[in-house]
Motif scaffolding. Structure first.
Motif, mmCIF file in Angstrom:
data_model
loop_
_atom_site.group_PDB
_atom_site.id
_atom_site.type_symbol
_atom_site.label_atom_id
_atom_site.label_comp_id
_atom_site.label_asym_id
_atom_site.label_seq_id
_atom_site.Cartn_x
_atom_site.Cartn_y
_atom_site.Cartn_z
ATOM 1 N N HIS A 354 9.524 19.955 -0.647
ATOM 2 C CA HIS A 354 9.341 18.929 0.374
ATOM 3 C C HIS A 354 8.035 19.137 1.129
ATOM 4 C CE1 HIS A 354 9.832 16.369 3.809
ATOM 5 N NE2 HIS A 354 9.859 17.394 4.629
ATOM 6 N N VAL A 355 7.162 18.140 1.075
ATOM 7 C CA VAL A 355 5.962 18.068 1.902
ATOM 8 C C VAL A 355 5.900 16.629 2.408
ATOM 9 C CG1 VAL A 355 3.449 18.381 1.994
ATOM 10 C CG2 VAL A 355 4.810 19.800 0.477
ATOM 11 N N ARG A 356 5.384 16.412 3.589
ATOM 12 C CA ARG A 356 5.368 15.073 4.189
ATOM 13 C C ARG A 356 5.035 13.980 3.176
ATOM 14 N NH1 ARG A 356 1.648 16.186 9.404
ATOM 15 N NH2 ARG A 356 3.239 16.886 10.882
ATOM 16 N N GLY A 357 5.894 12.990 3.113
ATOM 17 C CA GLY A 357 5.635 11.858 2.233
ATOM 18 C C GLY A 357 5.781 12.183 0.768
ATOM 19 N N GLU A 358 6.632 13.178 0.426
ATOM 20 C CA GLU A 358 6.747 13.583 -0.970
ATOM 21 C C GLU A 358 7.163 12.406 -1.828
ATOM 22 O OE1 GLU A 358 10.857 14.576 0.763
ATOM 23 O OE2 GLU A 358 8.770 14.613 1.417
ATOM 24 N N GLY A 359 6.534 12.293 -2.981
ATOM 25 C CA GLY A 359 6.794 11.184 -3.889
ATOM 26 C C GLY A 359 6.040 9.934 -3.494
ATOM 27 N N ALA A 360 6.151 9.517 -2.250
ATOM 28 C CA ALA A 360 5.500 8.292 -1.791
ATOM 29 C C ALA A 360 3.978 8.423 -1.790
ATOM 30 C CB ALA A 360 5.994 7.933 -0.398
ATOM 31 N N MET A 361 3.463 9.597 -1.426
ATOM 32 C CA MET A 361 2.008 9.767 -1.374
ATOM 33 C C MET A 361 1.382 9.654 -2.757
ATOM 34 S SD MET A 361 -0.696 11.906 -2.044
ATOM 35 C CE MET A 361 -1.261 13.475 -1.513
ATOM 36 N N GLN A 362 2.025 10.288 -3.746
ATOM 37 C CA GLN A 362 1.463 10.287 -5.090
ATOM 38 C C GLN A 362 1.373 8.870 -5.657
ATOM 39 O OE1 GLN A 362 3.672 12.447 -3.811
ATOM 40 N NE2 GLN A 362 3.818 14.351 -4.986
ATOM 41 N N VAL A 363 2.452 8.098 -5.515
ATOM 42 C CA VAL A 363 2.425 6.750 -6.085
ATOM 43 C C VAL A 363 1.524 5.818 -5.285
ATOM 44 C CG1 VAL A 363 4.675 6.968 -7.194
ATOM 45 C CG2 VAL A 363 4.550 6.063 -4.872
ATOM 46 N N CYS A 364 1.386 6.045 -3.994
ATOM 47 C CA CYS A 364 0.502 5.202 -3.183
ATOM 48 C C CYS A 364 -0.933 5.287 -3.690
ATOM 49 C CB CYS A 364 0.582 5.607 -1.714
ATOM 50 S SG CYS A 364 -0.410 4.578 -0.607
ATOM 51 N N ALA A 365 -1.390 6.494 -3.998
ATOM 52 C CA ALA A 365 -2.745 6.653 -4.522
ATOM 53 C C ALA A 365 -2.918 5.881 -5.820
ATOM 54 C CB ALA A 365 -3.039 8.134 -4.743
ATOM 55 N N ALA A 366 -1.852 5.833 -6.637
ATOM 56 C CA ALA A 366 -1.950 5.165 -7.932
ATOM 57 C C ALA A 366 -1.851 3.642 -7.808
ATOM 58 C CB ALA A 366 -0.853 5.695 -8.862
ATOM 59 N N TYR A 367 -0.836 3.131 -7.095
ATOM 60 C CA TYR A 367 -0.705 1.668 -7.045
ATOM 61 C C TYR A 367 -1.840 1.031 -6.256
ATOM 62 C CZ TYR A 367 1.891 2.098 -2.511
ATOM 63 O OH TYR A 367 2.291 2.378 -1.229
ATOM 64 N N GLU A 368 -2.417 1.752 -5.279
ATOM 65 C CA GLU A 368 -3.571 1.189 -4.585
ATOM 66 C C GLU A 368 -4.814 1.221 -5.469
ATOM 67 O OE1 GLU A 368 -3.361 -0.119 -0.704
ATOM 68 O OE2 GLU A 368 -2.248 -0.676 -2.502
ATOM 69 N N GLY A 369 -4.928 2.222 -6.332
ATOM 70 C CA GLY A 369 -5.996 2.211 -7.323
ATOM 71 C C GLY A 369 -5.871 1.009 -8.248
ATOM 72 N N GLN A 370 -4.638 0.674 -8.612
ATOM 73 C CA GLN A 370 -4.406 -0.494 -9.447
ATOM 74 C C GLN A 370 -4.758 -1.797 -8.717
ATOM 75 O OE1 GLN A 370 -4.208 0.972 -12.553
ATOM 76 N NE2 GLN A 370 -2.679 -0.586 -13.012
ATOM 77 N N MET A 371 -4.457 -1.864 -7.439
ATOM 78 C CA MET A 371 -4.799 -3.064 -6.671
ATOM 79 C C MET A 371 -6.314 -3.248 -6.597
ATOM 80 S SD MET A 371 -1.893 -4.409 -6.018
ATOM 81 C CE MET A 371 -2.017 -5.608 -4.691
ATOM 82 N N ASP A 372 -7.054 -2.145 -6.490
ATOM 83 C CA ASP A 372 -8.521 -2.244 -6.515
ATOM 84 C C ASP A 372 -9.008 -2.741 -7.872
ATOM 85 O OD1 ASP A 372 -8.904 -1.458 -3.902
ATOM 86 O OD2 ASP A 372 -9.287 0.642 -4.378
ATOM 87 N N LYS A 373 -8.367 -2.267 -8.945
ATOM 88 C CA LYS A 373 -8.756 -2.712 -10.286
ATOM 89 C C LYS A 373 -8.467 -4.201 -10.474
ATOM 90 C CE LYS A 373 -8.576 1.502 -13.043
ATOM 91 N NZ LYS A 373 -8.093 2.116 -14.299
ATOM 92 N N LEU A 374 -7.320 -4.638 -9.983
ATOM 93 C CA LEU A 374 -6.991 -6.062 -10.080
ATOM 94 C C LEU A 374 -7.986 -6.915 -9.291
ATOM 95 C CD1 LEU A 374 -3.099 -6.463 -9.796
ATOM 96 C CD2 LEU A 374 -4.575 -7.212 -11.672
ATOM 97 N N ALA A 375 -8.324 -6.457 -8.096
ATOM 98 C CA ALA A 375 -9.273 -7.205 -7.270
ATOM 99 C C ALA A 375 -10.614 -7.336 -7.982
ATOM 100 C CB ALA A 375 -9.446 -6.516 -5.923
ATOM 101 N N ALA A 376 -11.068 -6.244 -8.604
ATOM 102 C CA ALA A 376 -12.342 -6.285 -9.329
ATOM 103 C C ALA A 376 -12.253 -7.209 -10.537
ATOM 104 C CB ALA A 376 -12.726 -4.875 -9.761
ATOM 105 N N ALA A 377 -11.139 -7.168 -11.265
ATOM 106 C CA ALA A 377 -10.991 -8.002 -12.458
ATOM 107 C C ALA A 377 -10.937 -9.485 -12.107
ATOM 108 C CB ALA A 377 -9.733 -7.591 -13.217
ATOM 109 N N LEU A 378 -10.373 -9.802 -10.949
ATOM 110 C CA LEU A 378 -10.221 -11.195 -10.537
ATOM 111 C C LEU A 378 -11.363 -11.690 -9.654
ATOM 112 C CD1 LEU A 378 -6.417 -10.995 -9.738
ATOM 113 C CD2 LEU A 378 -7.423 -12.467 -11.485
#
Length: 763
Positions: A354-378
């Motif tokens: 257990h560390v603050r935001g466990e699980g949530a922090m890791q996926v946040c970095a990934a899905y926000e990276g995907q949102m940046d990729k979508l924004a660039a593609a569109l």
């Protein structure tokens, strides 16, 4: 001219009650260095402990010879696995971790034996004199290889697998982007390393004085390993020098108690910084593969993801961390179709937990990276793309759970997007300290590029998947002085201050003390996920209201009215019509009132075979806009400013809330840029604060808290939400987004390496 305020007016000016910036009672002692921490403990006849730890990540133990250590002058006891009288394994969720390794060593730094001696140097020398014969085994350090590797543990290598299926698997979008992301191993890096004292009791039991964050669970684990009934083990919580996970390692306390029981003397153990790094749990390193589908307008159609988390050698909180990662894999966005596969596996790497935001922090970095990729593609602005997809109250999570709590995600994102950007630095010699790399940086102003990026994150509050969250509190009032008795540990989140505020608000008294925490009190649960604000604070409020009723009932009876027609405000009790008024101090004179109450939130349920279920009590959200300067030749990054908007429910203590948010942001900066506990073949490299780069005051950026949304969660006491975890979750994603904007690079790894921040040829 107005008259100078009298004593009563001056007293009223002292901040108190809910909503006031009440100062912590221990603030002065901590700043002056007089606050007693676990490392300061002492007892008559004290012995010192040392632990022998494995120098290997994976090995078979052929023999352990303690003869030389036991014969050293000053050595009073040596204990190994053979001396454990009760359960030989332990664990908060799964009891898979040996007290001492005896057949196989599964990670670097695993405890093998412990020594008690008259002097700390003697104890360390004796531990080093224990002869252990090893047969080295090939370590499994790649979690992807763990699936096909020989079993590292009798329970196997797979701890949990969660398949989440939501919607139509055949759904597709007009635009599809893919990404592979890697998140490093962040250490809690406590200000003070672990320390504790064990004192034997006349009844054959033992008392453990430690910086525990969950004393009743620690007591039960210790009692099982000591072969004692729980009532013969007492855990007393000493001063906690901050806790973001590291205080939850029961393995530190067990050798202490065993040595005290064996010698009949008090035994103290103060870990070195290296032992601290090797012993406690870390954030789960995670590998994430994503595919996002969107329509031509940028609205999400489907998210596909694979999440692989590295638990290290033992399970600890890994099953819960994976549940959070899978449930929040799509982020605070509306996604009609989602298919996520999550696994967490054992390896021979350092243990995760257990560390603050466990699980949530890791996926946040990934899905926000995907949102940046979508924004660039569109060809759409990143903030605008996010705005088109944000979650709101009444929407469904991919787990099928309806978001019933306030979810002002659009308002948060709009606030940071519209906030004024910081001024650009000047290209003048006197301003070179503004360059990435610090005052002595080698960069050139002409190589610096500024980037602006966004992160939107979410966390769950309290335990999940059917965890029974309950806390008990007692409020006593004697002679106008109130005392709160509750086993909720103040780890720095400010529960002690909040308890005072609650009692001041409900009863109108000024003097409120919070009793020290030990396991003679009813349990209050662990200090994590904002539970003490919600559950323990709720218990204190209910107990205080019961005392209030006891106080007001006789008056109401005399006046011929109900207690609801009497109010307590500004230290006075008054009737609704103003005909009756009495000071609280006068009303309580000579009285002794007390009440005990519990608080238990509504139940949750485990995720089912398709990853569906109402698994969470509540959610909290945050949006951050990051502004960074990047030297595109050197790859160095300077975080110029982080604009934060957060969903807080209700502000209970403004000054402390701001401090918690700023601390969370700073921890997120470390995860984004510097913090990574590096390993080679499972061996920790540089387990010290020289090799592990924590952000310092020079690295801390300007934090602008641009909006705190106070939309109360009606099912939470006071309506407040957890404050410190969600900025930790969101900050790394926002910084990575800003570095992408500055460099044109994908930035798919945390912490961000200099090579990833060097601009691409086409940027």
């Amino acid at each position: 001219m107005a008259a100078a305020p009298g004593p009563e007016t001056a007293e009223q000016q002292v901040p108190r009650g809910i909503g006031a910036s009440v100062e912590a009672t221990d603030a002065r002692a901590k700043t002056e260095g007089t606050f007693p921490y676990a490392a300061d403990l002492w007892a008559e006849g004290l012995l010192w402990a040392a632990v022998l730890r494995s120098p290997h990540a994976h090995a078979r133990i052929l023999s352990i010879d303690t003869t030389a250590a036991a014969e050293m002058p000053g050595v009073r006891a040596v204990v190994t696995h053979a001396d454990v009288p009760g359960a030989t394994t332990h664990g908060r969720r799964i009891a898979d971790r040996p007290v001492f390794a005896h057949d196989v060593v599964r990670h670097h730094g695993e405890p093998i034996a412990a020594v008690a001696a008259d002097h700390p140097d003697t104890a360390r020398l004796a531990a080093a004199a224990i002869a252990v014969e090893y047969e080295l085994l090939d370590p499994v350090t790649d979690p992807e290889q763990a699936f096909g590797a020989p079993a590292l543990h009798p329970d196997g290598n797979l701890i949990r697998h969660i398949p989440l299926r939501y919607g139509d698997p055949e759904a597709t979008g007009e635009v599809v982007v893919e990404g592979l992301y890697r998140i490093g191993r962040q250490d809690p890096a406590p200000i003070g390393a672990e320390a504790g004292l064990a004192v034997p009791r006349p009844d054959g039991g033992v008392e453990l004085y430690t910086a525990s964050t969950d004393p009743h669970t620690d007591r039960d684990l210790a009692a099982a390993c000591f072969g004692l009934e729980p009532d013969r083990v007492r855990v007393v919580v000493t001063g906690v020098p901050g806790a973001t996970a590291d205080r939850e390692d029961a393995a530190f306390q067990l050798p202490l108690g065993l040595l005290a029981l064996r010698t009949g003397c008090p035994v103290k153990l103060a870990a070195t910084r290296e032992e601290s790094f090797l012993g406690h749990t870390h954030r789960h390193p995670t590998l994430l593969r994503y595919r996002h589908h969107a329509d031509a307008e940028g609205r999400l159609v489907k998210v596909e993801a694979q999440i692989l988390m590295d638990a290290g050698a033992y399970a600890d909180a890994s099953a819960e961390s994976l549940a959070a990662a899978v449930a929040f894999a799509c982020g605070p966005y509306v996604v009609p179709h989602a298919f996520v596969e999550g696994w967490v596996v054992r390896t021979n790497n350092p243990p995760s937990g257990h560390v603050r935001g466990e699980g949530a922090m890791q996926v946040c970095a990934a899905y926000e990276g995907q949102m940046d990729k979508l924004a660039a593609a569109l060809g759409i602005d990143g903030a605008e793309l996010r705005m088109r997809n944000v979650l709101a109250t009444g929407d469904l999570l991919p787990t099928g759970q309806t978001v019933t709590c306030p979810a002002p995600v659009a308002e948060l994102l709009r606030s940071v997007r519209d906030y004024e950007l910081p001024a650009l630095p000047k290209d003048a010699p006197e301003d070179e300290w503004l360059l990435p790399g610090g005052p002595e940086g080698a960069g050139e102003p002409g190589a610096v590029r500024r980037g602006v990026g966004y992160g939107v994150g979410m966390v769950h509050m309290l335990g999940a998947e059917g965890t029974d969250e309950v806390s008990t509190a007692t409020v006593k009032v004697v002679g106008g002085v109130a005392t709160v008795i509750c086993a909720a540990v103040d780890t720095g989140q400010g529960f002690g201050t909040l308890a005072r505020q609650i009692v001041q608000e409900v009863l109108g008294v000024d003097e409120v003390a919070v009793a020290p925490v030990d396991t003679d009190q009813p349990p209050a649960g662990p200090a994590a996920h904002g539970r003490h604000t919600w559950v323990s604070g709720g218990a204190v409020e209910r107990a205080a209201k019961m005392v209030r009723t006891q106080l007001l009932q006789p008056m109401a009876h005399k006046l011929g009215m109900s207690t609801e027609l009497l109010q307590i405000q500004d230290g006075r009790i008054t009737s609704y019509d103003g005909a009756f008024s009495m000071s609280v101090a006068e009303a309580m004179a000579g009285k002794e009132l007390w009440a005990t109450a519990q608080c238990r939130p509504h139940p949750t349920e485990p995720l089912d075979a398709d990853g569906q279920g109402d698994a969470f009590v509540g959610l909290a959200f945050c949006a951050i806009r990051a502004v960074v300067d990047v030297d595109i030749e050197l790859g160095s990054v300077r975080v110029v400013e982080l604009a934060v908007a957060q969903d807080v429910g209700r502000i209970l203590n403004p000054r402390r809330l701001e401090a918690r948010i700023e601390a969370g942001v700073t921890q997120g900066v470390g995860a984004a840029l510097t913090e990574n506990l590096r390993t080679v073949a499972g061996l920790v490299r540089h387990p010290d604060l020289t090799g592990y780069a924590l952000p310092t005051a020079l690295d801390a950026p300007t934090v602008r808290i641009v909006k705190l949304v106070e939309e109360r969660d009606v099912v939470a006491p006071f309506g407040a939400k957890a404050a410190s975890a969600v900025p930790v979750v969101t900050t790394p994603a926002a910084i990575a987004s800003a570095v992408r904007a500055a460099t044109g690079r994908p930035v798919n790894r945390l912490p961000i390496r200099p090579s990833a921040a060097v601009a691409s040829p086409n940027s």
